[in-house]
Design an enzyme around this catalytic site. Structure first.
Site, PDB file in Angstrom:
ATOM      1  N   LYS A   1       1.012  -1.394   0.087  1.00  0.00           N
ATOM      2  CA  LYS A   1      -0.033  -0.164   0.490  1.00  0.00           C
ATOM      3  C   LYS A   1       1.100   1.619   0.052  1.00  0.00           C
ATOM      4  O   LYS A   1       0.539   2.524  -0.905  1.00  0.00           O
ATOM      5  CB  LYS A   1      -0.979  -0.402   1.354  1.00  0.00           C
ATOM      6  CG  LYS A   1      -1.982  -0.527   0.759  1.00  0.00           C
ATOM      7  CD  LYS A   1      -3.051  -1.330   2.195  1.00  0.00           C
ATOM      8  CE  LYS A   1      -3.902  -2.167   1.972  1.00  0.00           C
ATOM      9  NZ  LYS A   1      -4.449  -2.601   3.207  1.00  0.00           N
TER      10      LYS A   1
ATOM     11  N   GLN B   1      -4.739  -1.649   9.471  1.00  0.00           N
ATOM     12  CA  GLN B   1      -4.677  -3.266   8.510  1.00  0.00           C
ATOM     13  C   GLN B   1      -5.588  -4.310   9.185  1.00  0.00           C
ATOM     14  O   GLN B   1      -5.435  -4.535  10.937  1.00  0.00           O
ATOM     15  CB  GLN B   1      -3.865  -3.327   8.248  1.00  0.00           C
ATOM     16  CG  GLN B   1      -3.184  -4.934   7.511  1.00  0.00           C
ATOM     17  CD  GLN B   1      -3.793  -5.133   6.057  1.00  0.00           C
ATOM     18  OE1 GLN B   1      -3.486  -3.519   5.441  1.00  0.00           O
ATOM     19  NE2 GLN B   1      -4.151  -5.714   5.703  1.00  0.00           N
TER      20      GLN B   1
ATOM     21  N   ASP C   1     -11.370   1.881   3.479  1.00  0.00           N
ATOM     22  CA  ASP C   1     -11.949   0.425   2.859  1.00  0.00           C
ATOM     23  C   ASP C   1     -13.271   0.858   3.001  1.00  0.00           C
ATOM     24  O   ASP C   1     -14.234  -0.359   2.858  1.00  0.00           O
ATOM     25  CB  ASP C   1     -11.867  -0.278   4.107  1.00  0.00           C
ATOM     26  CG  ASP C   1     -10.081  -0.823   4.704  1.00  0.00           C
ATOM     27  OD1 ASP C   1     -10.079  -0.947   3.399  1.00  0.00           O
ATOM     28  OD2 ASP C   1      -9.087  -1.403   5.751  1.00  0.00           O
TER      29      ASP C   1
HETATM   30  N1  GUN Z   1      -6.980  -7.191   5.802  1.00  0.00           N
HETATM   31  C1  GUN Z   1      -6.917  -8.254   4.737  1.00  0.00           C
HETATM   32  N2  GUN Z   1      -7.881  -7.327   3.460  1.00  0.00           N
HETATM   33  C2  GUN Z   1      -7.595  -5.906   4.263  1.00  0.00           C
HETATM   34  C3  GUN Z   1      -8.368  -5.441   3.195  1.00  0.00           C
HETATM   35  O1  GUN Z   1      -9.008  -4.569   2.322  1.00  0.00           O
HETATM   36  N3  GUN Z   1      -8.304  -4.012   4.264  1.00  0.00           N
HETATM   37  C4  GUN Z   1      -8.121  -4.003   6.354  1.00  0.00           C
HETATM   38  N4  GUN Z   1      -8.478  -2.632   6.471  1.00  0.00           N
HETATM   39  N5  GUN Z   1      -8.041  -4.639   5.978  1.00  0.00           N
HETATM   40  C5  GUN Z   1      -6.819  -6.328   5.905  1.00  0.00           C
END
Ligand code: GUN
Length: 296
Positions: A52, A96, A119
């Protein structure tokens, strides 16, 4: 033989669009910033967070990373979320997942300002998706929709089957297909006659998290098949929910794993972050007295 839906290429094209939007905003004096929080040392989460950050760098988006120790208290995490909610320089906030067991995930996700919830996990944003009136789309389902569109397939009137009912993928995926007038069925671990239902699908989205669950005999000839699965095979490699070897001769279109849905998810996150920056800037501009307001 199925045509391959090249998520890497499509993602690169969309990232170029996002990069141009970030540059345009930059020209107006508006910067774009994503804050990412990770708690603990989960190796997969660390890779996601690194990717990211890298995507932000490539697109001219500023990023702030908060790597917190596994023993961080829920209170401390909530304090940080609130600090970032209040910080006008931060446009998007992402915590996350998964979080350590002592932290209540729901409380943390609900603490993120819906305006910065890139998200789209906050109940307000989930509700907005439900009624089809949203600013942010959840990243993985939004990426799947882009991949379906890339095939030139019209969703309207098609039979769509989503296998998996998670809050992050299955449920919002079903909603997005429904918004485009697909006839949608959601299957899950208790579904009877899974093979038969899958075989009825013109568009099949596999998001169960079970390696090789969908085999060629469960696919309608010519169907668009989107494989959201990211499973480890016996040798530590990555494999999807679809058994590619038996699916390829039957499907019309198929996403590879890796290189299908995976690259799209972060691209959609970048797009949501730009959307957040634009919305926050507009709101700030409206709040200013008209004598000081610049072109909105
Ligand atoms: N963990 C696995 N996929 C995701 C996601 O799309 N967003 C977040 N915040 N955590 C994750």
């Amino acid at each position: 033989m199925a045509q391959r839906i090249d998520g890497k290429r499509i993602s690169a094209e969309l990232r170029e669009q996002v990069r141009r939007e970030v540059a345009l905003l930059g020209g107006q004096g508006i910067s774009v910033c994503l804050a990412v929080m990770i708690v603990g040392e989960d190796p997969a989460s660390k890779i996601y967070v690194r990717n990211k950050k890298k995507a932000c760098e490539e697109l001219g988006i500023q990023s702030q990373e908060y790597a917190l120790p596994a023993e961080t208290s829920q209170e401390a995490l909530l304090d940080l979320v609130e600090q970032l909610n209040q910080d006008p320089a931060v446009n998007g906030i992402l915590v996350q997942l998964p979080l350590p067991a002592h932290i209540d995930e729901k409380s943390v996700l609900e603490a993120i300002s819906p305006k910065k919830d890139v998200d789209a996990f906050h109940p307000i944003n989930v509700g907005r998706i439900m009624i089809g009136s949203y600013d942010f789309l959840p990243c993985t389902p939004a990426g799947c929709m882009e991949l379906i569109h890339s095939t030139g397939t019209e969703v309207s009137g098609k039979r769509c089957v989503v296998v998996g009912r998670s809050n992050i993928v299955g449920k919002p995926m079903a909603m997005l297909l429904l918004h485009e007038s697909g006839t949608v069925t959601v299957c899950h671990s208790r579904t009877e006659n899974l093979a038969e239902i899958c075989r009825s699908a013109d568009i099949l989205v596999a998001a169960a998290g079970k390696a090789g669950l969908i085999t060629g005999d469960m696919i309608k000839p010519g169907a668009v098949v989107i494989d959201v699965g990211m499973n480890r095979d016996g040798e530590g490699g990555l494999c999807g929910d679809v058994d590619a070897a038996s699916a390829e001769p039957v499907a019309g279109w198929l996403t590879p794993v890796p290189g299908g849905v995976g690259p799209m998810t972060i691209t959609m996150l970048m797009r949501n972050t730009v959307t957040a920056a634009r919305l926050q800037w507009r709101q700030t501009a409206r709040a200013l007295p008209s004598s000081t307001r610049q072109g909105d």
